[in-house]
Motif scaffolding. Sequence first.
Motif, PDB file in Angstrom:
ATOM      1  N   ALA A 710     -53.679 -38.380  47.823  1.00 15.09           N
ATOM      2  CA  ALA A 710     -54.069 -37.191  48.571  1.00 15.09           C
ATOM      3  C   ALA A 710     -53.979 -35.938  47.711  1.00 15.09           C
ATOM      4  O   ALA A 710     -54.757 -34.992  47.881  1.00 15.09           O
ATOM      5  N   TRP A 711     -53.036 -35.917  46.771  1.00 12.29           N
ATOM      6  CA  TRP A 711     -52.783 -34.710  45.980  1.00 12.29           C
ATOM      7  C   TRP A 711     -53.392 -34.810  44.582  1.00 12.29           C
ATOM      8  O   TRP A 711     -53.051 -34.016  43.704  1.00 12.29           O
ATOM      9  N   TRP A 712     -54.297 -35.743  44.387  1.00  5.98           N
ATOM     10  CA  TRP A 712     -54.907 -35.911  43.074  1.00  5.98           C
ATOM     11  C   TRP A 712     -56.013 -34.898  42.844  1.00  5.98           C
ATOM     12  O   TRP A 712     -56.805 -34.572  43.733  1.00  5.98           O
ATOM     13  N   LEU A 713     -56.074 -34.372  41.634  1.00  5.13           N
ATOM     14  CA  LEU A 713     -57.126 -33.465  41.214  1.00  5.13           C
ATOM     15  C   LEU A 713     -57.487 -33.825  39.778  1.00  5.13           C
ATOM     16  O   LEU A 713     -56.599 -33.974  38.939  1.00  5.13           O
ATOM     17  N   PRO A 714     -58.773 -34.012  39.482  1.00  6.30           N
ATOM     18  CA  PRO A 714     -59.143 -34.336  38.092  1.00  6.30           C
ATOM     19  C   PRO A 714     -58.572 -33.311  37.113  1.00  6.30           C
ATOM     20  O   PRO A 714     -58.544 -32.109  37.406  1.00  6.30           O
ATOM     21  N   SER A 715     -58.148 -33.798  35.972  1.00  8.91           N
ATOM     22  CA  SER A 715     -57.482 -32.923  35.001  1.00  8.91           C
ATOM     23  C   SER A 715     -58.389 -31.787  34.547  1.00  8.91           C
ATOM     24  O   SER A 715     -57.935 -30.645  34.371  1.00  8.91           O
ATOM     25  N   TRP A 716     -59.691 -32.079  34.388  1.00 11.27           N
ATOM     26  CA  TRP A 716     -60.598 -31.011  33.949  1.00 11.27           C
ATOM     27  C   TRP A 716     -60.732 -29.920  35.003  1.00 11.27           C
ATOM     28  O   TRP A 716     -60.840 -28.723  34.688  1.00 11.27           O
ATOM     29  N   LEU A 717     -60.701 -30.337  36.280  1.00  8.18           N
ATOM     30  CA  LEU A 717     -60.786 -29.351  37.350  1.00  8.18           C
ATOM     31  C   LEU A 717     -59.469 -28.597  37.497  1.00  8.18           C
ATOM     32  O   LEU A 717     -59.446 -27.402  37.798  1.00  8.18           O
ATOM     33  N   GLU A 718     -58.367 -29.305  37.256  1.00  8.56           N
ATOM     34  CA  GLU A 718     -57.047 -28.671  37.286  1.00  8.56           C
ATOM     35  C   GLU A 718     -56.984 -27.519  36.277  1.00  8.56           C
ATOM     36  O   GLU A 718     -56.457 -26.445  36.568  1.00  8.56           O
ATOM     37  N   ARG A 719     -57.543 -27.757  35.101  1.00  7.26           N
ATOM     38  CA  ARG A 719     -57.509 -26.722  34.071  1.00  7.26           C
ATOM     39  C   ARG A 719     -58.471 -25.576  34.400  1.00  7.26           C
ATOM     40  O   ARG A 719     -58.220 -24.425  34.042  1.00  7.26           O
TER      41      ARG A 719
END
Length: 750
Positions: A710-719
């Motif tokens: 549920a709390w996952w976000l792609p690393s590229w989008l996180e940055r």
Amino acid sequence: MATFLYRMGRFSFVRRRWIVLLWVVLLGLAGAGAATNSEPGSTEFTIPGTEAQQAFDLLNERYPGSGADGATARVVIRAPEGELITDPTHRSAVQDLVADLRSGSDLVADVADPYESQAISEDGTTAYAQVSYLVKGLELEDADRDALEGAAEAGRAGGLTVEIGGDALLQIPATGITEVIGVAVAAVVLVITLGSLICAGLPLLTALIGVGVAVATITALTGPLGLDGTTPILAMMLGLAVGIDYALFIVSRYRAELAEGHSHPEATGRALGTAGSAVVFAGLTVIIALAGLAVVNIPILTKMGLAAAGSVLIAVLIAITMIPALLGFAGDRILPRRTRDRPAAPDATGTGTTGATDPGPAATRPNMGARWARFVLRRPLAVLLVAVVGLGTLALPATKMELGLPDDGTQPTDTTQRRAYDLLAESFGAGFNGPLMVAVDGQDAAGGAGAAAERARATIEGLDDVAVVTEPVLSEDGSTAILTVIPSSKPLSTETEDLVTAIRDGAGQLRADTGATLLVTGQTAMGIDVSDKLNDALLPYLALVVGLAFLLLILVFRSLLVPLKAALGFLLSVLAALGAVVAVFQWGWLGGLFGVEETGPVMSLMPIFLVGVVFGLAMDYEVFLVTRMREAYVHGQSPGEAVVTGFRHGARVVTAAAIIMISVFAGFVGSTEPMVKMIGLGLAIAVFFDAFVVRMTLVPAVLGLLGRSAWWLPSWLERALPDVDVEGEKLQQRLGAPRDGTKTHEAAVP
């Protein structure tokens, strides 16, 4: 965001006298502006780009001074039982009535004598006089309406039955005792939830001040901005609801921070840095949804949406400035008496001790919210299926929804408008309550407008569901003609809608044969065009609003699946609410309970308006509830325990906030205005479904099934995304580690 609001909270607490004085001055200035505004609300109801509007514009140009789109009154006159309206005595009384109508107001454009216009029923018992005004209904003064009603009273004194229909009697809906009851229920819920009269009074006080500023400002700007007279009612409805809720969330978090042992200024800063962040982003979703109504390109809807968005903005500003200031004045009295009597706990910040007390083991015991969350987490799939199937079933009536604009047939049966409507339908036929105006522009036609109008008349008379087509009325320059078409069916019916479509379908052939342009207008045609325009705009509006809010929620939750779940849950709740509105107002289920005396189509504006408002309000509870879960998760708890923690701290407050909002909206169900009644009931039901079924049931079930995903976000989008720190993680790091010493962690990749 959290750090900025933390500083804002401490500043407002310390400078509380200046902050309160500022809002009092703003309220006074807004009130003075409203008091000096002498301009009436705008009555302009234009639908750019529709055929009905084009026809109105054409008629106003070619028939100057006729009031083509002005107010009308249908004065229906019936002779006593067993007598005829054509009897000499009654004929004389009717002509006196017509004379009174003509002389009653300088704004009367024309009064049609029923004997000259042959507006006499076949059985000879009933007649009607059509009164046309130069201005629209809300532009008429009380003296004009009094003259209209006085003429009717004179006719009644002569033994006749006289009733008045039409929009000449249209007035701004007034608020009444039911709205006050809604606020009273909210006050009781606040007292029960917060356990302190002062604490309960604070959200009410700030909400009323915010509504006062908003409504007074809207009233002051009514003339300059051309706002509709009903706009302040919507602003008051939403301003009260969100104003109380936003204050409740901040005050509740403030008391929790006091219970942790923080000093009053520190607790205020922390409460605003956490709950205040949720308030800001929840308010933004509401504002986006309301301002997005502008994409529909219906001026009245745009103005209503922007005014309501302004009311919500004021509620947010009040929450993050005046609430901290009033908390400074309240001191320990913000706490229940039993809590104030306990020994003081040490201040976690080391800045001294606080008047708040250590809550003891009760704070860690599972409350009703925590027990409910654990129940859902033990069987998430079953709970999810039951909730989805239940909402889906309730949404089924929405598939049969019919749209239209309310007319006199939806008025209460004890009103003169409704009695006039029924008399006309009984004596002349249902279609007389919704005549169609057909404008024939023959400026470039071979043979002129008259010949083209006669050809159009012959064609229309051959269509199904046509009762009467009048002789064409030419303009002074002979370039245009008007035909009045009386359908056989009532205005709000599929048969009448089909007739309008059939007449318009024949316009192409008329133009090809004669060069004339045919346009259909009138209130019935306008309602059809409004419904079509709103239906066409619904999907683009949904895409815009849900898309913008989805991006905003990605920023808030730093997750893809949580915002997606929030949007899908909203669709379920709003469809179920529309199903309930159809069942009550269109099918008549439980109509007596809600004061619905006549069923009919759902107001055309209702679906898109409900989508806009409810989406914003739905995201309120999503932000308030789920940010507390994410806060617990990033501070080290497992996904399941984070859900329980969010419910332990937030379920009671969210429940109270939902009950308050439902009470405020339900208070408007008692309005005599069908539009206000429908909006109030629709919003109340939608909030009930969204708060208790979607947010309190579907949310924990879905999060339980998703786990860490549920709390996952792609690393590229996180940055790429800026960190707005709604859950206050950076604030916690700045102020020191949490008291329990737990370590924080970032959201994990599944």
